[in-house]
Write an enzyme that holds these catalytic residues in place. Structure first.
Site, PDB file in Angstrom:
ATOM      1  N   GLY A  11       0.747  -0.969   0.064  1.00  0.00           N
ATOM      2  CA  GLY A  11      -0.081  -0.018   0.068  1.00  0.00           C
ATOM      3  C   GLY A  11       0.896   1.194   0.080  1.00  0.00           C
ATOM      4  N   GLY A  55      -0.240   9.322   2.068  1.00  0.00           N
ATOM      5  CA  GLY A  55       0.504  10.580   2.131  1.00  0.00           C
ATOM      6  C   GLY A  55       1.728  10.548   2.788  1.00  0.00           C
ATOM      7  CG  PHE A  56       4.291   8.582   6.593  1.00  0.00           C
ATOM      8  CD1 PHE A  56       4.523   9.658   7.425  1.00  0.00           C
ATOM      9  CD2 PHE A  56       5.099   7.514   6.499  1.00  0.00           C
ATOM     10  CE1 PHE A  56       5.650   9.631   8.319  1.00  0.00           C
ATOM     11  CE2 PHE A  56       6.521   7.792   7.353  1.00  0.00           C
ATOM     12  CZ  PHE A  56       6.433   8.773   8.240  1.00  0.00           C
ATOM     13  CG  ASP A  99      -7.016  11.916   7.790  1.00  0.00           C
ATOM     14  OD1 ASP A  99      -8.076  12.570   7.213  1.00  0.00           O
ATOM     15  OD2 ASP A  99      -6.265  11.512   7.273  1.00  0.00           O
TER      16      ASP A  99
END
Length: 436
Positions: A51, A54-55, A172
């Site tokens: 996967g 954003g990190f 989030d």
């Protein structure tokens, strides 16, 4: 981001953990050497990527926890990412202190030179987003309710149950940050944007730059920059409608987004029509009404009109309990589902009763119903037509065509014999010359 592994050729059986607090790892969050991470990921081998977000990328690898090798999801910061040290240390700080059944566990981290790496427990069934929108997994209404309850319990723990002076605002909440254990229990992940907030006053806020994901973002937070726990409640309300309707928060077919569309549809009396067709026939009307009511309350403005997560947990558990009682009543041994429906409702009222179990009635012959029952104890499936006590048999081939190859959306009940399906009048008319 997806931590998914496995195929999609089965129906999940979801359980809900009943304990409110658990320490999944006996060892505390620890710092890994970079060499350990390189060994676990085979030098960040692309084939091990499961996967990305954003990190950065997420790899699957085995790491040593105490004396045991365990599967882990290893998240590596991308140097080109908008996130960085702030989000990294926020995640480490939050998850090294928090332990709950419905929060993903942080096993450890690695901070060496420019490398910032987070090591989590591996979640075999990936994200809720994957199953709703990409894999289109066959999640029943009960399955979805249990997932929602798990997430609600996790958020309630963050807001009020951490056992310290300050609660946690996730900031989030979204379906891609809801991970599913191998037993399909839901766990909240990704605490990089989380903030600490006082728990003694429900609307005490934290002034912060607006961050989050559009579609789930609390409009009040977006307008004012004031972050409260009710911002998480709003995002969870969007998740509830996402689960109910199986539409993305910013679905291309919706002009104003899922939240606005769901609210408008309810106000216009179209609640039943927005439910995902795969589960529409499984939901009792009362359960649907209560579920939609709590989801809609989560989206209220101003935020003070939104429920607490404690209220949400209580309501969802009540809905699940009611649905299970309804299902048990429909499956009582010794009496068919059709007979129970006939006993409970007069013939003339069944068509427009609003029941979640979709019996189709012919406009021309209003006293005939067609029920397909897949009788697992017999070698041949039968189509039963109920008309003044007569029963007629159809071939297995005709059964498959009438039930549209045993489509899940056509199931109206389950019993000792197996699944029961609704059948269309046109099929009976087409095949009536072949009746035995």
């Amino acid at each position: 981001m997806s931590f998914y592994s496995g195929d999609n050729d089965f129906e999940p059986s979801i359980s809900i953990f009943t304990d409110n607090f658990t320490a999944q790892w006996s060892q505390p969050c620890r710092e890994f050497e970079l060499q350990e991470i390189l060994l676990a990921t085979e030098n960040f081998k692309d084939l091990l990527v499961i996967g990305s977000g954003g990190f950065g990328k997420v790899y699957k690898g085995d790491v040593l926890v105490g004396t045991i090798h365990v599967a882990a999801a290893i998240k590596r910061l991308d140097l080109m990412s908008n996130q960085g040290a702030v989000e990294f240390w926020a995640e480490v700080e939050m998850l090294s202190k928090l332990r709950h059944t419905h929060l993903v566990s942080l096993i450890g981290y690695c901070n060496f030179d420019k490398e910032m790496i987070l090591v989590y427990e591996y979640m075999h069934n990936g994200t809720l987003e994957d199953h709703l929108h990409k894999l289109r997994t066959r999640l029943s209404w009960i399955d979805r309710l249990k997932i929602c309850i798990g997430v609600a319990r996790g958020l309630d723990y963050l807001h009020t149950g951490t056992g310290v002076e300050f609660g946690v605002i996730h900031r989030d909440v979204k379906s891609s940050n809801i991970l599913l254990h191998e037993c399909w229990a839901a766990k909240i992940s990704d605490f990089g944007l989380s903030r600490i907030g006082p728990t003694n006053q429900p609307l005490t806020y934290v002034n912060t730059l607006v961050k989050g994901t559009f579609g789930y973002l609390d409009p009040n937070y977006f307008a004012t920059g004031k972050l409260t726990r009710k911002s998480d409640v709003y995002a969870f309300g969007v998740v509830l409608f996402e689960v109910l309707c199986q539409k993305r928060p910013l679905d291309k077919s919706l002009e104003w987004g899922l939240a606005r569309w769901a609210q408008d549809s309810i106000n216009e009396g179209n609640l039943k029509n927005i439910v995902d067709s795969d589960i529409r026939c499984e939901i009792s009307p009362k359960c649907l009404k209560e579920f939609a009511r709590i989801a809609e309350r989560c989206l209220n403005n101003p935020p003070k009109h939104r429920p607490t997560m404690t209220e949400v947990v209580f309501t969802l558990e009540s809905v699940l309990n009611l649905q299970q009682k309804t299902n048990n009543w429909l499956q009582t041994p010794g009496k068919s589902i059709f007979n129970r429906m006939v006993d409970a409702f007069p013939f003339s009222s069944l068509e427009n009763s609003g029941m979640g179990f979709q019996f189709l009635m012919s406009k021309k012959r209003p006293k005939k119903w067609f029920i397909l029952q897949n009788e697992s104890q017999f070698s041949k499936a039968k189509l039963k037509t109920i008309t003044a006590g007569s029963v007629r048999a159809f071939s297995a081939e005709m059964h498959e065509k009438a039930s549209q190859n045993h489509a899940r959306s056509g199931i109206i009940g389950r019993g000792d014999y197996g699944n029961m399906y609704m059948a269309l009048w046109d099929y009976y008319k087409h095949y009536k010359k072949n009746i035995i």
